[in-house]
Design a protein around this motif. Structure first.
Motif, short mmCIF file in Angstrom:
data_model
loop_
_atom_site.label_atom_id
_atom_site.label_comp_id
_atom_site.label_asym_id
_atom_site.label_seq_id
_atom_site.Cartn_x
_atom_site.Cartn_y
_atom_site.Cartn_z
N GLU A 86 12.35 -0.46 -1.90
CA GLU A 86 12.69 -0.95 -3.68
C GLU A 86 11.89 -1.21 -4.52
O GLU A 86 11.35 -1.32 -5.66
N LEU A 87 10.26 -0.70 -3.56
CA LEU A 87 9.51 -0.94 -4.67
C LEU A 87 8.65 0.41 -5.17
O LEU A 87 8.40 0.47 -5.94
N PHE A 88 9.92 1.55 -4.88
CA PHE A 88 9.72 2.79 -5.73
C PHE A 88 10.28 3.16 -6.54
O PHE A 88 10.86 3.52 -6.82
N SER A 89 11.26 1.37 -7.55
CA SER A 89 12.43 1.89 -8.63
C SER A 89 11.59 3.04 -9.66
O SER A 89 10.76 3.22 -10.13
N ASP A 90 12.48 3.54 -10.25
CA ASP A 90 12.35 4.41 -11.22
C ASP A 90 11.26 5.78 -11.01
O ASP A 90 10.63 6.14 -12.03
N ASN A 91 11.66 6.53 -10.19
CA ASN A 91 10.63 7.20 -9.44
C ASN A 91 8.90 7.32 -9.40
O ASN A 91 8.31 7.59 -8.99
N GLN A 92 8.79 6.54 -9.21
CA GLN A 92 7.31 5.67 -9.19
C GLN A 92 6.78 5.95 -7.92
O GLN A 92 7.51 5.84 -6.61
N LYS A 93 5.28 6.50 -7.80
CA LYS A 93 4.67 6.59 -6.94
C LYS A 93 2.90 6.02 -6.41
O LYS A 93 3.08 5.37 -7.79
N ILE A 94 3.29 5.54 -5.51
CA ILE A 94 2.33 5.01 -5.74
C ILE A 94 1.29 5.32 -3.75
O ILE A 94 1.64 5.84 -2.91
N LYS A 142 0.57 15.05 -2.70
CA LYS A 142 -1.18 15.14 -2.32
C LYS A 142 -1.55 15.07 -4.05
O LYS A 142 -0.84 16.13 -4.64
N ASN A 143 -2.54 14.21 -4.64
CA ASN A 143 -2.76 14.31 -6.15
C ASN A 143 -4.17 14.12 -6.14
O ASN A 143 -4.70 13.46 -5.87
N GLY A 144 -4.98 15.53 -5.83
CA GLY A 144 -6.72 15.72 -5.78
C GLY A 144 -6.89 15.01 -4.26
O GLY A 144 -6.01 16.13 -3.92
N LYS A 145 -7.38 13.97 -4.46
CA LYS A 145 -8.43 13.81 -3.16
C LYS A 145 -7.32 12.19 -2.54
O LYS A 145 -7.68 12.11 -1.50
N GLU A 146 -6.33 12.01 -3.83
CA GLU A 146 -5.76 10.97 -3.01
C GLU A 146 -4.64 11.03 -2.70
O GLU A 146 -3.60 12.08 -3.20
N LEU A 147 -3.58 9.98 -1.48
CA LEU A 147 -2.37 10.64 -1.19
C LEU A 147 -1.88 9.93 -1.75
O LEU A 147 -1.80 8.38 -1.43
#
Length: 336
Positions: free
Chosen positions: A279-287, A326-331
């Motif tokens: 449920e945290l990933f609504s509206d195609n949200q990335k965390i 992966k986005n740069g150094k962040e996963l």
């Protein structure tokens, strides 16, 4: 002086608008959440909300009431360009009242309210939050406001709870973690704030798996509410408030709270707990993965320990319901 505290978005301001409208009008605008034994003028400071925001909520309340509600005794002080602070630190680091506080005192003597709301405490009374001596000074100054009219007023401070939440390790300990989130020790700031209040009510959003356990309709949000510190009676048990949302325009919504009655409690499955994470990933949200696994804000939202979150996130990735990006150094994590 009392405190109503809770995380952002749980409905503190909404409930206070409903309570203020109830006392000012003599009509129960909380629709059964509270019982009211008095009516009279109300003064409410909304330091973080514009007049239009409060107006839409009041219109929503009128719709829910199904009748005209007389709000002529509801005196609203919305967010404006002025300095909203009642307390500041002087050059010597000592807390003192501002000219704004003195002006407000004068208005209290003129309006003679039975109920005063200060929302939010952090903005209006910020310097009185951290140190016990400053908090005691702030609460004493606010208590003096209660006696300025013909009859004693009740002052309510809308405040926040701490971001960190101590969660139990067991996956089925959600009720204990919910109880922890509603404990008076979760109220942010110096302990003197709670100690010098006559009562403290706490609120928190209920995560998806507990909503399912309580039989809440899918897609409906719930807030848990309790009075755990009171000088008048024994602490009150947890009750639940259902969010009723109305859309006005794209991105513009109002909400009112109504009682939610638990008819039957069902057993939770692992899928229920996984759904709370999804449920945290609504509206195609990335965390960020590390935030979801370790961040205290997600402990607060999910009422799950780090170990429980790690186990279920791993299963969701394995089941291809979450994907690592992966986005740069962040996963990051996102919905598949």
């Amino acid at each position: 002086v009392g405190i109503r505290a809770g995380q952002g978005g749980c409905g503190k301001t909404t409930l206070e608008v409903q309570i203020c409208a109830s006392i000012a009008s003599g009509f129960d605008c909380t629709f059964g959440v509270h019982q009211f034994e008095t009516a009279g003028p109300v003064m409410a400071i909304f330091s973080e909300d514009l007049a239009d925001d409060i107006g839409r909520t009041l219109y929503h309340i009128r719709q829910g009431a199904g009748q005209e509600v007389d709000l002529s005794s509801f005196h609203i002080f919305p967010r404006s360009g002025g300095d909203p602070r009642f307390f500041v630190k002087d050059s010597g680091g000592n807390i003192t009242t501002t000219a704004g506080f003195e002006r407000f005192k004068k208005m209290v003597t003129e309006i003679k309210p039975v109920y005063i709301l200060i929302d939010s405490f952090s903005v209006v009374c910020g310097p009185g939050e951290e140190l016990n001596a400053d908090a005691a000074f702030t609460m004493a100054a606010l208590s003096d406001l209660c006696e300025l009219g013909d009859r004693a007023a009740v002052i309510v401070l809308a405040h926040s709870t701490k971001e960190s939440l101590k969660t139990k390790g067991a996956k089925n300990s959600s009720e204990a973690n919910l109880d922890s989130a509603l404990d008076p020790t979760s109220i942010r700031g110096a302990s003197a704030l709670t100690f010098n209040s006559r009562w403290a009510a706490t609120m928190t959003l209920v995560p998806a798996h507990i909503r399912k356990k309580l039989g809440c309709p899918e897609g409906t949000m719930l807030t848990a509410f309790a009075v755990r510190k009171t000088n008048y009676s024994r602490p009150l048990q947890i009750s639940y408030l259902q969010h009723e949302v109305q859309s006005w325009a794209p991105g513009v919504e109002t909400m009112i709270l109504k009682p939610f009655v638990v008819d039957e409690v069902r057993e939770l499955s692992d899928d229920d707990l996984k759904d709370s994470i999804l449920e945290l990933f609504s509206d195609n949200q990335k965390i960020k993965k590390r935030d979801l696994l370790r961040g205290p804000e997600f402990s607060e939202q999910l009422f799950m320990s780090r170990k429980t979150r790690k186990d279920f996130v791993g299963q969701l990735i394995k089941d291809k319901k979450l994907v690592e990006v992966k986005n740069g150094k962040e996963l990051f994590l996102g919905r598949v």
